[in-house]
Design a protein around this motif. Structure first.
Motif, PDB file in Angstrom:
ATOM      1  N   ASN A 320       0.755  -1.122   0.017  1.00  7.75           N
ATOM      2  CA  ASN A 320      -0.063   0.040  -0.001  1.00  7.75           C
ATOM      3  C   ASN A 320       0.783   1.272   0.024  1.00  7.75           C
ATOM      4  O   ASN A 320       1.713   1.624   0.930  1.00  7.75           O
ATOM      5  N   ASN A 321       0.882   1.837  -1.028  1.00  5.58           N
ATOM      6  CA  ASN A 321       1.447   3.243  -1.232  1.00  5.58           C
ATOM      7  C   ASN A 321       3.049   3.383  -0.683  1.00  5.58           C
ATOM      8  O   ASN A 321       3.487   4.175  -0.204  1.00  5.58           O
ATOM      9  N   ALA A 323       6.917   3.693  -0.874  1.00  7.03           N
ATOM     10  CA  ALA A 323       8.005   4.389  -1.446  1.00  7.03           C
ATOM     11  C   ALA A 323       9.265   4.152  -0.550  1.00  7.03           C
ATOM     12  O   ALA A 323       9.070   3.622   0.859  1.00  7.03           O
ATOM     13  N   SER A 330      13.356   9.185  -4.345  1.00  8.67           N
ATOM     14  CA  SER A 330      12.827   7.990  -4.094  1.00  8.67           C
ATOM     15  C   SER A 330      12.804   6.930  -5.335  1.00  8.67           C
ATOM     16  O   SER A 330      12.835   7.429  -6.502  1.00  8.67           O
ATOM     17  N   GLN A 333       7.370   5.292  -5.847  1.00 10.21           N
ATOM     18  CA  GLN A 333       6.501   6.161  -5.039  1.00 10.21           C
ATOM     19  C   GLN A 333       4.906   5.450  -5.300  1.00 10.21           C
ATOM     20  O   GLN A 333       4.670   5.138  -6.401  1.00 10.21           O
ATOM     21  N   ASN A 334       4.250   5.809  -4.196  1.00 12.22           N
ATOM     22  CA  ASN A 334       2.913   5.263  -4.285  1.00 12.22           C
ATOM     23  C   ASN A 334       2.699   3.967  -5.005  1.00 12.22           C
ATOM     24  O   ASN A 334       1.801   4.005  -5.780  1.00 12.22           O
ATOM     25  N   SER A 336       1.207   0.682  -5.207  1.00 10.62           N
ATOM     26  CA  SER A 336       0.306  -0.187  -4.517  1.00 10.62           C
ATOM     27  C   SER A 336      -0.170  -1.572  -5.409  1.00 10.62           C
ATOM     28  O   SER A 336      -0.297  -0.979  -6.644  1.00 10.62           O
ATOM     29  N   SER A 370       8.033   5.027   3.171  1.00 12.35           N
ATOM     30  CA  SER A 370       6.603   5.098   3.722  1.00 12.35           C
ATOM     31  C   SER A 370       5.590   4.118   2.919  1.00 12.35           C
ATOM     32  O   SER A 370       6.156   3.300   2.159  1.00 12.35           O
ATOM     33  N   GLY A 371       4.434   3.910   3.466  1.00  8.57           N
ATOM     34  CA  GLY A 371       3.476   2.731   3.013  1.00  8.57           C
ATOM     35  C   GLY A 371       3.838   1.699   3.753  1.00  8.57           C
ATOM     36  O   GLY A 371       4.478   1.478   4.822  1.00  8.57           O
TER      37      GLY A 371
END
Ligand SMILES: Nc1ncnc2c1ncn2[C@@H]1O[C@H](COP(=O)(O)OP(=O)(O)OP(=O)(O)O)[C@@H](O)[C@H]1O
Ligand SMILES: [Mg+2]
Length: 519
Positions: A320-321, A323, A330, A333-334, A336, A370-371
């Motif tokens: 999920n999302n 990065a 990065s 990114q994002n 999913s 993140s994610g």
């Protein structure tokens, strides 16, 4: 010219090759072939003088380069310095010069500096950095990495730097052990072109048939405990090798037939009056003895993964999302996506775009910037790292058998043995130290760990590196038959075509996911 005179090598009581005499000529590009464990790496080490032959000798030109596999050795050096070290004479001179400049200037220091200056000139020291940069660029290493330390850049990039190191400094002979292992298709094409333009003696080990065909003018094949050289590329070698083998087998068959006829005659008349005729037939039988054909060392392992755990839920994994960035921008990114039970996903795309990173995030070896990564209910992950040393690092002195047994608490010796057998570790091989295993043997041992622990989600990062052709097809088959879920990063088209039902591709403008049907 490189020449081998009557070179033999035994390791741990086994003969790899015996009485090899052959020459490798300038301007020719030799593919050194043979299945996993045949002795290719060992032969290169004997040629380079890092390992002594059991008997015989090797003659080499003065300046020989080879591809190292030990990225650990260069952790603290910068990328560019690591390349320059490929010319040992130049590197030593530059280091000493730098040291002397820091010292007080005396007569002797001055004289030595003069000598060093001469070496630097002879070795093209003043264009060295430019040459190194051209190589790094050609191998797809982004400029911002050139002045970084090796340990700061991703593993697959470090292997490329070692390749640039080997190519650096115009060596008269170039010995490369599996140079394409950590390369994507784009860099492989660059390397093919570079090697075709190389004018010294090239000896290259590879299990990549396409690469061998594109690069080699000759093949040196290790089989039947010797090295046989064939003119032409890999496909041509296979044809000739098969023809020679079947001719020898046919000859033997004819001899055996003749012998049994003669024996019949001897049996019939041996006790009778036709003594002289019998005698001549007995001599004929001795003369005809079929030559002993050594067994070819080409064999296929048996790779099967059977998930023991009860089936997990329908959704095996959810990204999920996601990065991830190291130091810099990065990698993705994002990101999913969902992995469904039974999916067989190939992860493809040029190196450096983040395949290894994604696999590490999915298997929990690394945390995302993140994610989230969420595993479904009852999912057990089995991970095969791109760099084998990630698994074996501190276990090098362990015995293969013990290492494998320790993968699963309470496993029985006979189960471990049976897996080792399927993976072609014969009795003695199973009791070797991990450090003694060949590249392909190490890869097979890791696969053995996955066969033993029976996870229901396999995450494999370029598992076909180091594996010979037979083993790669066995792996493709194993993945195809696998009842669980698999996510596999690889550049091998045939492997992908066999097992993949979905593809995650890392492209210049982002990550794409699509369904495909396997061939
Ligand atoms: N010190 C040792 N003791 C016992 N066996 C050894 C030792 N060193 C190497 N071997 C064995 O010698 C054989 C040849 O090893 P080598 O690394 O040369 O194979 P290779 O042809 O390069 O294989 P691969 O394609 O897998 O890289 C292997 O079976 C290996 O396990
Ligand atoms: Mg090898």
């Amino acid at each position: 010219m490189i020449s081998l005179e009557n070179v033999s090598k035994q390791v741990g009581g086994r003969t790899l090759f015996d009485g090899v005499t052959c020459t490798f000529r300038e301007g020719c590009r030799y593919g050194l072939t043979g299945p996993n464990g045949a002795g290719k790496s060992t032969l290169l080490k004997v040629m380079m003088g890092v390992e002594p032959p059991t008997s015989g000798k090797v003659l080499l030109p003065r300046k020989v380069s080879f591809l190292k596999q030990t990225i650990e050795e260069f952790r603290n050096s910068t990328v560019i310095d690591t390349v320059l070290m490929g010319n040992a004479r130049l590197w030593a001179a530059m280091q000493e010069r730098e040291r002397l400049y820091a010292e007080e200037m005396t007569d002797s220091v001055g004289i030595r500096l003069g000598e060093l200056e001469e070496i630097v000139l002879e070795e093209d020291g003043y264009s060295a950095e430019t040459e190194a940069e051209i190589l790094l660029g050609g191998l797809g290493l982004p400029e911002e990495m050139w002045r970084q330390k090796m340990e700061q850049i991703p593993t697959d990039r470090q292997f490329r730097v070692l390749l640039a190191q080997a190519l650096f400094g115009h060596p008269q002979a170039l010995l490369l052990d599996e140079p394409t292992n950590h390369l994507d298709l784009e860099s492989i094409s660059w390397l093919e072109e570079f090697l075709r333009n190389y004018s010294g003696i090239l000896i290259v080990v590879s299990h990549d048939r396409h690469f061998l065909n594109a690069v080699c003018t000759d093949i040196a094949d290790i089989d039947y405990e010797t090295v046989i050289t064939y003119p032409g590329n890999y496909d041509a070698m296979l044809v000739t090798k098969m023809a020679v083998r079947s001719r020898a087998e046919e000859e033997n068959r004819l001899k055996e037939k003749k012998i049994s006829q003669l024996k019949e005659f001897v049996a019939k008349f041996g006790a009778g009056t036709r003594a002289s005729q019998v005698q001549s037939r007995v001599r004929e039988i001795q003369r005809l003895q079929p030559m002993e054909l050594k067994k070819s060392n080409i064999v296929r392992p048996y790779i099967r993964f059977t998930p023991l755990q009860k089936q997990p839920g329908q959704v095996v994994l959810k990204a999920n999302n996601l990065a991830k960035s190291y130091e810099g921008p990065s990698l993705f990114q994002n990101l999913s996506f969902e992995v469904q039970r039974g999916d067989k996903i190939a992860v493809i795309g040029n190196n450096g775009r983040g395949k290894t990173t994604l696999l590490k995030l999915l298997s929990g070896v690394l945390a995302p910037s993140s994610g989230t990564v969420t595993l479904g209910h009852g999912v057990e992950v089995g991970y095969f790292p791109q760099n084998h040393e990630d698994l074996f690092g501190s276990h090098k002195k362990e015995i293969a058998f013990e290492w494998l047994k320790a993968r699963k608490a309470g496993s029985y010796d006979q189960d471990v043995r049976s897996i080792l057998g399927k993976l072609l570790f014969s009795g003695d091989d199973a009791f070797k130290e991990i450090s003694a295993l060949s590249g392909g043997e190490k890869a097979r041992l890791i696969l053995g760990g996955l066969m033993l622990t029976s996870p229901n989600l396999l995450i494999l990062d370029e598992p076909n590196n180091h594996l010979d052709l037979e083993a790669v097809s066995a792996l493709a088959w194993g993945l195809e038959e696998f009842k669980g879920t698999a996510i596999v990063a690889t550049h091998d088209r045939e492997l992908i075509d066999t097992f993949a039902t979905r593809i995650i591709s890392f492209e210049a403008d982002g990550v794409r996911i699509k369904d495909v049907s396997p061939a």
